[in-house]
Design a protein around this motif. Sequence first.
Motif, PDB file in Angstrom:
ATOM      1  N   GLY A  49       0.782  -1.230   0.000  1.00  0.00           N
ATOM      2  CA  GLY A  49       0.000   0.000   0.000  1.00  0.00           C
ATOM      3  C   GLY A  49       0.811   1.275   0.000  1.00  0.00           C
ATOM      4  O   GLY A  49       0.240   2.375  -0.065  1.00  0.00           O
ATOM      5  N   TYR A  50       2.136   1.180   0.079  1.00  0.00           N
ATOM      6  CA  TYR A  50       2.970   2.373   0.092  1.00  0.00           C
ATOM      7  C   TYR A  50       3.194   2.893  -1.329  1.00  0.00           C
ATOM      8  O   TYR A  50       3.164   2.127  -2.298  1.00  0.00           O
ATOM      9  N   ARG A  51       3.430   4.166  -1.422  1.00  0.00           N
ATOM     10  CA  ARG A  51       3.898   4.752  -2.674  1.00  0.00           C
ATOM     11  C   ARG A  51       5.426   4.766  -2.624  1.00  0.00           C
ATOM     12  O   ARG A  51       6.004   5.073  -1.590  1.00  0.00           O
ATOM     13  N   VAL A  52       6.052   4.426  -3.734  1.00  0.00           N
ATOM     14  CA  VAL A  52       7.495   4.217  -3.742  1.00  0.00           C
ATOM     15  C   VAL A  52       8.151   5.106  -4.793  1.00  0.00           C
ATOM     16  O   VAL A  52       7.656   5.227  -5.920  1.00  0.00           O
ATOM     17  N   ILE A  53       9.266   5.723  -4.416  1.00  0.00           N
ATOM     18  CA  ILE A  53      10.147   6.405  -5.356  1.00  0.00           C
ATOM     19  C   ILE A  53      11.394   5.533  -5.463  1.00  0.00           C
ATOM     20  O   ILE A  53      12.119   5.347  -4.478  1.00  0.00           O
ATOM     21  N   ALA A  54      11.616   4.963  -6.641  1.00  0.00           N
ATOM     22  CA  ALA A  54      12.678   3.968  -6.834  1.00  0.00           C
ATOM     23  C   ALA A  54      13.801   4.556  -7.671  1.00  0.00           C
ATOM     24  O   ALA A  54      13.610   4.876  -8.847  1.00  0.00           O
TER      25      ALA A  54
END
Length: 215
Positions: A49-54
């Motif tokens: 459910g997290y938003r990720v910056i990869a």
Amino acid sequence: MRTQSLWEHTLTFFPQFLAALKERVAPEGTVAVIGAADGRLVLPLAAAGYRVIAFERDPQALHGGEVRLPGDVNVRALGLIGRLKSEGLDDRVQVIDEDFLDADRLDTLCDAVWTSCSWHYSANHHRPLAEFVARMQLLVPPGGLFGAEFMMPVDQHHHQIEHYTSPEKLSRRFTSAWTVLLTLRTGEFTERAHVGRLQDHTHRMGLLLAARTPN
């Protein structure tokens, strides 16, 4: 995950980071992952459910292609972007195809930042470890979470490279504005051959979790 990462069977302290994340960061929070590789630890964060910056700059890690595996086996593997699409998670992950140490898009604070054994790679040795850690810290707001697992020295030449560090040395880089929550370390262990290291090999690993002091 239905698609399997090339790094699926390597040792990680990620469960400890994920437990701290669930305690401190609400669902829909944003997590930056530095050195995302093919998404082994990005996809579980997005699925939770997290938003990720990869952050990832290796073309093969991003786009996949033919890779050589132990046993002189060649396979065609999905990269990060392909795996995200296959799992239906691409709308939750922003992929930044840049060197983290040179990226100019560090103006967005994240609820947490994580890296897994990225700064010991020789491609990152041209800049001090302190700079890598400080740039990670800049992403974390008051109350946010910092997590890093890292290689510790095993061979003699590792002791000459500051990027092979220890929980004790790394803790010194966290001022009174931070609280170190957890440090762990392994003894020497033998890891099975995997992509990029086609023979069994010896590692030591460490973990540091820290929280920035709330305002």
